[in-house]
Design an enzyme around this catalytic site. Structure first.
Site, PDB file in Angstrom:
ATOM      1  N   GLY A 143       3.364 -10.773  13.419  1.00  0.00           N
ATOM      2  CA  GLY A 143       3.945 -10.888  12.140  1.00  0.00           C
ATOM      3  C   GLY A 143       2.779  -9.739  11.322  1.00  0.00           C
ATOM      4  O   GLY A 143       2.327  -9.587  10.439  1.00  0.00           O
ATOM      5  N   GLU A 185       3.993  -3.645  10.104  1.00  0.00           N
ATOM      6  CA  GLU A 185       4.878  -2.946   9.654  1.00  0.00           C
ATOM      7  C   GLU A 185       6.370  -3.342  10.037  1.00  0.00           C
ATOM      8  O   GLU A 185       6.874  -3.374  11.559  1.00  0.00           O
ATOM      9  CB  GLU A 185       4.981  -1.585   8.923  1.00  0.00           C
ATOM     10  CG  GLU A 185       3.713  -1.767   8.513  1.00  0.00           C
ATOM     11  CD  GLU A 185       3.678  -1.940   7.234  1.00  0.00           C
ATOM     12  OE1 GLU A 185       4.096  -2.570   6.481  1.00  0.00           O
ATOM     13  OE2 GLU A 185       1.912  -2.893   7.057  1.00  0.00           O
ATOM     14  N   GLY A 237      -1.666 -10.319   8.574  1.00  0.00           N
ATOM     15  CA  GLY A 237      -1.161 -12.061   9.056  1.00  0.00           C
ATOM     16  C   GLY A 237      -1.059 -13.016   7.933  1.00  0.00           C
ATOM     17  O   GLY A 237      -1.219 -12.191   6.377  1.00  0.00           O
ATOM     18  N   LYS A 274      -3.806   3.351   2.444  1.00  0.00           N
ATOM     19  CA  LYS A 274      -5.032   2.524   2.383  1.00  0.00           C
ATOM     20  C   LYS A 274      -6.470   3.241   2.287  1.00  0.00           C
ATOM     21  O   LYS A 274      -6.826   2.889   2.055  1.00  0.00           O
ATOM     22  CB  LYS A 274      -5.408   1.259   3.715  1.00  0.00           C
ATOM     23  CG  LYS A 274      -4.276   0.391   4.404  1.00  0.00           C
ATOM     24  CD  LYS A 274      -3.959  -0.594   5.561  1.00  0.00           C
ATOM     25  CE  LYS A 274      -3.239  -1.657   5.343  1.00  0.00           C
ATOM     26  NZ  LYS A 274      -3.274  -2.613   6.390  1.00  0.00           N
ATOM     27  N   ASP A 333       0.301   3.646   7.704  1.00  0.00           N
ATOM     28  CA  ASP A 333      -0.701   2.929   6.985  1.00  0.00           C
ATOM     29  C   ASP A 333      -1.660   2.934   6.694  1.00  0.00           C
ATOM     30  O   ASP A 333      -2.631   2.558   5.632  1.00  0.00           O
ATOM     31  CB  ASP A 333      -0.237   1.608   8.285  1.00  0.00           C
ATOM     32  CG  ASP A 333      -0.939   0.122   7.460  1.00  0.00           C
ATOM     33  OD1 ASP A 333      -0.627  -0.163   6.123  1.00  0.00           O
ATOM     34  OD2 ASP A 333      -2.115   0.126   7.765  1.00  0.00           O
ATOM     35  N   GLY A 369      -6.587  -6.497   4.196  1.00  0.00           N
ATOM     36  CA  GLY A 369      -5.312  -8.130   4.219  1.00  0.00           C
ATOM     37  C   GLY A 369      -6.335  -8.567   3.830  1.00  0.00           C
ATOM     38  O   GLY A 369      -6.128  -8.751   2.387  1.00  0.00           O
ATOM     39  N   ILE A 379      -9.683  -9.339   3.544  1.00  0.00           N
ATOM     40  CA  ILE A 379     -11.180  -8.910   3.414  1.00  0.00           C
ATOM     41  C   ILE A 379     -11.091  -8.213   1.784  1.00  0.00           C
ATOM     42  O   ILE A 379     -10.310  -8.366   1.814  1.00  0.00           O
ATOM     43  CB  ILE A 379     -11.317  -7.586   3.727  1.00  0.00           C
ATOM     44  CG1 ILE A 379     -11.131  -8.465   5.778  1.00  0.00           C
ATOM     45  CG2 ILE A 379     -13.114  -7.444   3.631  1.00  0.00           C
ATOM     46  CD1 ILE A 379     -11.662  -6.639   6.230  1.00  0.00           C
ATOM     47  N   VAL A 388      -4.651  -3.311   1.112  1.00  0.00           N
ATOM     48  CA  VAL A 388      -6.467  -2.510   2.009  1.00  0.00           C
ATOM     49  C   VAL A 388      -7.070  -3.510   2.303  1.00  0.00           C
ATOM     50  O   VAL A 388      -8.173  -4.712   1.603  1.00  0.00           O
ATOM     51  CB  VAL A 388      -6.921  -1.539   1.157  1.00  0.00           C
ATOM     52  CG1 VAL A 388      -8.148  -0.777   1.894  1.00  0.00           C
ATOM     53  CG2 VAL A 388      -6.090  -1.146   0.014  1.00  0.00           C
ATOM     54  N   LYS A 440       0.896  -1.224   0.205  1.00  0.00           N
ATOM     55  CA  LYS A 440       0.136   0.279   0.104  1.00  0.00           C
ATOM     56  C   LYS A 440       0.577   1.305   0.105  1.00  0.00           C
ATOM     57  O   LYS A 440       0.214   2.320  -0.237  1.00  0.00           O
ATOM     58  CB  LYS A 440      -1.029  -0.057   1.569  1.00  0.00           C
ATOM     59  CG  LYS A 440      -0.628   0.065   2.325  1.00  0.00           C
ATOM     60  CD  LYS A 440      -0.536  -1.341   3.157  1.00  0.00           C
ATOM     61  CE  LYS A 440       0.740  -0.802   4.258  1.00  0.00           C
ATOM     62  NZ  LYS A 440       0.557  -2.779   5.161  1.00  0.00           N
TER      63      LYS A 440
HETATM   64  N1  HSE Z   1       0.824  -3.647   9.559  1.00  0.00           N
HETATM   65  C1  HSE Z   1      -0.433  -3.869   8.828  1.00  0.00           C
HETATM   66  C2  HSE Z   1      -1.465  -3.703   9.804  1.00  0.00           C
HETATM   67  C3  HSE Z   1      -0.651  -4.970   7.895  1.00  0.00           C
HETATM   68  O1  HSE Z   1      -1.063  -3.900  10.717  1.00  0.00           O
HETATM   69  O2  HSE Z   1      -2.669  -4.067   9.040  1.00  0.00           O
HETATM   70  C4  HSE Z   1      -1.485  -5.663   6.839  1.00  0.00           C
HETATM   71  O3  HSE Z   1      -1.808  -4.391   5.842  1.00  0.00           O
END
Ligand code: HSE
Length: 377
Positions: free
Chosen positions: A175, A178, A290, A193, A189, A122, A124, A120, A93
């Site tokens: 995980g 970022e 994830g 998005k 972030d 993850g 979904i 955007v 992104k």
């Molecule tokens: N670091 C981002 C989050 C990863 O926590 O949503 C997914 O975009």
């Protein structure tokens, strides 16, 4: 279709695993031919390389999947892939929100696709649903929880009274965060998005740096207690709305009512709602961060390209963000002139009168330790 995969970290390794599993079941139309890795010690398979030319110059590779993260060298590699007539799928992104106008134009010129579902929300299918809704309706507005890391931190602080720093470390170890978690906790972030959602929802290219942003870096138990006492949870929301040609968007922690759409969204989950004429309000939820959920979204885009699924083209216009929208806020740790205060909560916390985003930025930017939360009207 032969694929070159750029990056073998959290998302890239998830993509490799899903595609390899599909191939083992003999039901895949995709094959990962080369994987670009960063370090010598990651070169554990013959198909791994540290040289981008092994992918860009390979005529058999028709699709490049970018899961490296960060602006460079991801941007240059994607540019080269598009210029050499390869389709691109990206989960990045930050790179796409920063160079989207140029890259979509490059894809159009070269007659190839540039898809970004995983960037955007993850796992979904938010971008896919926006495209489907827009076959019938214009999107009026959207808002949502777009960041798994901060939602993980906020929901555990809320449910268990945990401390911010401890939960950030956990989100990193799972995980979700970022590489530099500042982008997560300072709201950038979500700004990337939100900018990409404006692109898909309104065909508007907005510079993410123009979006008014407040994060959750300074949230404490005291803010959580205030929310609890008043029947709220705290969530970091990204919002976008286009009305009469004016684009409004923002990223801000908000008090959301318990029992409402967003309050009970747990852990790394995201939830995003859109409003449009015939569908009305629709809410999309799932794991927003994830390895495998995000990789799932990447592979969905790869399958759309490999199977030639029909995807609407973007025709993008550059738009500026209107900063005159007014919001009422809870502000802690910032000296607010008395004319902007509607209620004093305690010695270091106030509720403001409605203030424009521009005014709010002027009052709170560069104030160390400040916490700003929108009080919904
Ligand atoms: N670091 C981002 C989050 C990863 O926590 O949503 C997914 O975009």
């Amino acid at each position: 279709m032969q694929v070159g995969l750029l990056g073998h970290g959290v998302v890239g390794s998830g993509v490799r695993r899903i595609i390899d599993d599909m191939n083992a079941k003999k039901n895949a139309c995709l094959c990962i031919k080369r994987i670009l890795v960063k370090d010598e010690n990651e070169m554990v398979e013959d198909r791994m390389t540290r040289n981008i030319d092994d992918i860009i110059l390979d005529q058999d590779i028709q699709l490049v999947v970018e899961c490296m993260g960060g602006k460079e060298p991801a941007h240059t590699f994607v540019e080269r892939a598009l210029e050499s007539g390869k389709h691109v799928v990206t989960s990045n992104k930050k790179m796409l929100a920063s160079y989207g106008d140029e890259l979509f134009e490059l894809a159009r010129k070269n007659g190839v696709k540039l898809l970004y579902e995983a960037s955007v929300g993850g796992g979904i299918p938010w971008m896919a649903e926006l495209r489907r809704i827009r076959r019938i309706d214009d999107i009026e507005c959207f808002e949502g929880i777009f960041n798994g890391t901060t939602n993980y931190i906020l929901s555990r602080m809320d449910a268990e009274g945990c401390e911010f720093d401890e939960m950030l470390v956990q989100a990193q170890s799972l995980g979700y965060a970022e590489r530099d978690p500042s982008d997560d906790i300072d709201g950038y972030d979500v700004a990337y998005k939100t900018a990409l959602s404006c692109l898909a929802a309104f065909d508007c290219y907005v510079d993410p740096q123009e979006i008014p942003v407040w994060g959750i870096r300074n949230i404490t138990k005291k803010d959580m207690e205030y929310a609890n006492e008043h029947g709220f949870s705290i969530k970091l929301l990204g919002k976008g709305e286009k009305k009469d040609g004016i684009l409004q968007c923002s990223v801000m922690p908000c008090f959301v009512p318990r029992g409402g759409t967003f309050a009970s969204v747990p852990l790394n989950y995201n939830a995003i709602s859109s409003v449009s004429e015939t569908l009305g309000k629709a809410v999309f939820t799932g794991q927003g961060a994830g390895s495998l959920p995000t990789a799932h979204a990447v592979v969905q885009d790869m399958l759309d390209i490999a199977t030639g699924a029909d995807i609407a083209e973007h025709s993008i216009t550059a738009c500026s963000v209107d900063e005159s929208t007014e919001v009422t806020c809870y502000i802690r740790n910032c000296s607010i002139p008395v004319q902007y205060v509607s209620e004093k909560v305690d010695a270091d916390t106030v509720i403001t009168v409605p203030l424009s985003y521009a005014k709010l930025k002027e009052l709170t930017d560069n104030t160390r330790g400040v916490m700003v939360i929108e009080v919904k009207k």
